[in-house]
Design a protein around this motif. Structure first.
Motif, short mmCIF file in Angstrom:
data_model
loop_
_atom_site.label_atom_id
_atom_site.label_comp_id
_atom_site.label_asym_id
_atom_site.label_seq_id
_atom_site.Cartn_x
_atom_site.Cartn_y
_atom_site.Cartn_z
N ARG A 2 66.39 97.24 14.24
CA ARG A 2 67.50 98.17 14.41
C ARG A 2 68.86 97.60 14.04
NH1 ARG A 2 66.29 101.98 17.90
NH2 ARG A 2 67.70 103.25 16.66
N SER A 3 68.92 96.35 13.63
CA SER A 3 70.24 95.79 13.30
C SER A 3 70.22 94.96 12.02
CB SER A 3 70.75 94.94 14.46
OG SER A 3 69.80 93.95 14.79
N LEU A 42 71.33 100.47 13.34
CA LEU A 42 72.20 101.42 14.03
C LEU A 42 73.54 101.53 13.30
CD1 LEU A 42 71.32 100.37 17.67
CD2 LEU A 42 70.86 102.59 16.63
N SER A 45 67.54 106.15 14.54
CA SER A 45 68.91 105.63 14.68
C SER A 45 69.92 106.77 14.75
CB SER A 45 69.24 104.69 13.52
OG SER A 45 68.47 103.50 13.62
N ASP A 72 69.92 108.11 18.30
CA ASP A 72 70.63 107.20 19.21
C ASP A 72 72.14 107.32 19.04
OD1 ASP A 72 68.27 106.30 20.26
OD2 ASP A 72 68.20 104.44 19.10
N TRP A 73 72.59 107.45 17.80
CA TRP A 73 74.02 107.61 17.54
C TRP A 73 74.54 108.91 18.12
CZ3 TRP A 73 75.95 111.09 13.53
CH2 TRP A 73 77.34 111.06 13.41
N GLU A 112 70.35 96.37 21.71
CA GLU A 112 70.57 97.63 21.02
C GLU A 112 71.77 97.57 20.09
OE1 GLU A 112 70.19 97.41 24.36
OE2 GLU A 112 68.14 98.17 24.50
N ASN A 113 72.60 96.58 20.26
CA ASN A 113 73.90 96.58 19.62
C ASN A 113 74.05 95.59 18.48
OD1 ASN A 113 76.59 97.01 19.08
ND2 ASN A 113 77.35 96.10 20.97
N ALA A 165 76.34 97.81 16.51
CA ALA A 165 76.19 99.26 16.57
C ALA A 165 77.48 99.93 17.03
CB ALA A 165 75.06 99.63 17.52
N TYR A 166 77.81 101.04 16.40
CA TYR A 166 78.95 101.87 16.79
C TYR A 166 80.28 101.13 16.67
CZ TYR A 166 74.67 103.65 18.85
OH TYR A 166 73.34 104.01 19.04
#
Length: 326
Positions: A81-82, A88, A160, A163-164, A180-181, A206-207
């Motif tokens: 996921r990263s 993300l 993804s 989740d966003w 998660e980040n 993430a984000y």
């Protein structure tokens, strides 16, 4: 064996509950040595990266080819996921990628804030080999990639995206590393000729704010290679690595005679010393190899593991030493 999830999780304990040794105390471990050629990669996904890289190294191939082929594996894996595809997105819902690569002759290439291209590490290599520059960013990096034959692809998977969309309900931007980040993959290799190379690639925090770039594409921060000495790469909170030129510091301490583990611990201690007021949940780890085939890793907190493959012991996971427990 500690897991990547344990390494990057947010601690539920207060800072008073952390086990914090004196920052002036070093615990330098014994030297660890592999049989050349060898390759070392961060995290559990480094195991698959090593498998791909070893197919090149075992037949006498170049370290540069091995690290590129290795990190392409998680770049294309939507379950990671990263890193790359499936990573993300930033706060605007865009997956932006950073990567760099460096060989034993100080040649290097990097891309940052690259969108819609599956393999930023391969674009970074072409920046190194086909341009007079060391880094291309954003739209310029994408234009270069397309001109070199890369295909434009949507990297935001449905998982993804969902989740966003869930994050958007509160839109709380908290740039604190957790599983998660934030994560990355760094890979270092030494081939049968004794040549050293390294690669680092990530989709970043993430984000994050759109346009944020961490340490992963920055030569000297997320990665550094000196063909006469060794190489190092970093993982964890990129801003902390950037502030201390972490990977270059590791290599310079190896130049002064420290083993890879010793050099990584010194760099970790420097980050802790310079971030005393920002230690809550701070995590950074380093990996390093030297010209002799010695290798090792060290992190601020427990849980950092890495994959190592060589001619005698095959591909296996090892745990890095650490300064404090969660």
């Amino acid at each position: 064996m500690g897991s990547r999830r344990d390494f990057l999780r947010i601690s539920a304990l207060s800072s008073a509950a952390l086990i914090t040794p004196s920052l002036s105390t070093f615990s330098f471990a014994g030297k660890r040595k592999g049989n050349k050629p060898l390759m070392i990669s961060t995290w559990n996904h480094g195991f698959g990266a090593n498998e791909a890289g070893w197919e090149i190294l075992k037949d006498g191939g170049a370290a540069l080819d091995a690290v590129e082929a290795g990190v392409r594996v998680p770049e294309a894996d939507p379950k990671e996921r990263s890193v790359g595809y499936g990573g993300l997105p930033d706060r605007d819902g865009k997956v932006t990628l950073d990567a760099c690569i460096m060989n034993h002759e100080y040649e290097c290439g990097a891309v940052a804030a690259l969108e819609n291209i599956m393999h930023p590490i391969s674009v970074a290599r072409l920046v190194m080999e086909k341009t007079p520059h060391a880094m291309l960013v954003g739209e310029g990096a994408q234009t270069f990639a397309l001109a070199e034959g890369f295909k434009e692809e949507n990297l935001l998977t449905e998982r993804s995206k969902k989740d966003w969309e869930e994050w958007l309900k509160k839109s709380e931007y908290k740039p604190v590393i957790n599983i998660e980040n934030h994560d990355t993959i760094g890979a270092l290799a030494i081939d049968a000729k004794g040549h050293i190379a390294g690669a680092c690639t990530t989709s970043g925090a993430a984000y994050k704010m759109h346009g944020r770039v961490g340490d992963s594409p920055l030569i000297g921060a997320g990665l550094f290679v000196d063909g006469e000495i060794g190489a190092a790469c970093a993982t964890g909170l990129g801003e902390a690595v950037i502030r201390t030129a972490g990977s270059a510091m590791v290599v310079e301490h190896m130049r002064m005679g420290k083993s890879p583990v010793e050099a990584c611990e010194i760099a970790v201690k420097r980050i802790m010393d310079t971030h005393k007021s920002r230690m809550e949940n701070l995590q950074v780890g380093f990996l390093a190899i030297n010209k002799n085939g010695e290798y090792g890793g060290y992190s601020i907190r427990n849980g950092f593991n890495y994959a190592i493959v060589d001619t005698e012991n095959g591909n296996r996971m090892e745990d890095a030493q650490f300064k404090m427990k969660w």
